[in-house]
Scaffold this motif. Sequence first.
Motif, short mmCIF file in Angstrom:
data_model
loop_
_atom_site.label_atom_id
_atom_site.label_comp_id
_atom_site.label_asym_id
_atom_site.label_seq_id
_atom_site.Cartn_x
_atom_site.Cartn_y
_atom_site.Cartn_z
N ALA A 170 30.10 -60.22 5.78
CA ALA A 170 28.93 -60.90 5.24
C ALA A 170 28.84 -62.33 5.75
O ALA A 170 27.76 -62.81 6.12
CB ALA A 170 28.98 -60.88 3.71
N LEU A 218 25.03 -60.54 -3.18
CA LEU A 218 26.44 -60.20 -3.05
C LEU A 218 26.93 -59.37 -4.22
O LEU A 218 26.67 -59.69 -5.38
CB LEU A 218 27.28 -61.48 -2.98
N GLY A 260 32.80 -61.28 -3.67
CA GLY A 260 31.51 -61.93 -3.57
C GLY A 260 31.55 -63.37 -4.03
O GLY A 260 30.87 -64.24 -3.46
#
Length: 287
Positions: free
Chosen positions: A37, A51, A60
């Motif tokens: 990510a 997230l 996240g």
Amino acid sequence: MAVIVAAEDDTDVADLLVTTLSRAGHVVHVAGTGPRALRMIAERHPDLVILDHNMPGMTGLDVARRLRADEATAALPMLMLSAAAPAAAADVFDQVMSMPVGLGAVADAARDLLAARDSRVPVGRPLTDPERLSAVAALLGDPDPVDELTLTMLMSNVSEAAGCSAAACALVLNDAVLTLASVGLPDLLREAGGAPIEWSPAGITVGGDRPVLLGDMRADPVFRDSPMATLCGVRSYAAVPLHDDRGLAVGTLVVMDARPDRFTSATIRGLIATTPAIRRMLDRRRD
């Protein structure tokens, strides 16, 4: 239209997110791990990040803290969507939503976060803006032959620096992209001298007045069925806006390749560094 990066390791949930947010008009890229990510956010320059918390490699919350600590992404709108959101998430994310939740509510939350962002961040003019179109029209005259050759040579240098097969600079009208100079373009684009606006992300680049980076057009929910991807074979795409002397976005500088994942944020920086030279030649076209 906005660019959204969603980090979710559950493929079923990820697919539903892509479907729901794409139908709302957004371009959605999905990462399955926290580190992926972060790389994707650096490459795609999203307008919003969604997230999950429990993901392989990095939670996240850790991803969000990393983004908040970086000046380039500190103000990026972030939504946590998780069945196990920690209490600390409320201090880092703009909004926290607990799963299960209706995906319509997620689309609404994305819309509200993007609207709040748009109220703080200047955005480009619509492609149909009369002043912008007037600025483009002023650049449509016949170029100086020396400038035309110089611009083509510059495109060759841009292509070589980006390590790709094609580079072009173009003016963007409300309904078409008009190529000024290029090297290595697919035959269909080269022979036509441009393309309809819906074929490429040029409208996003100029209308949003921001860079666009696509790792694979064939995997992109908006452009995977466009002729640029299906007929011309373009997969990697990176572009930055070109401005006139008043700061109006009038065109785009773009690199393309038939191979996926060829470009990074460094490619965008290289394109931005090239724009002053192109602007000087555009200024002479208007004069």
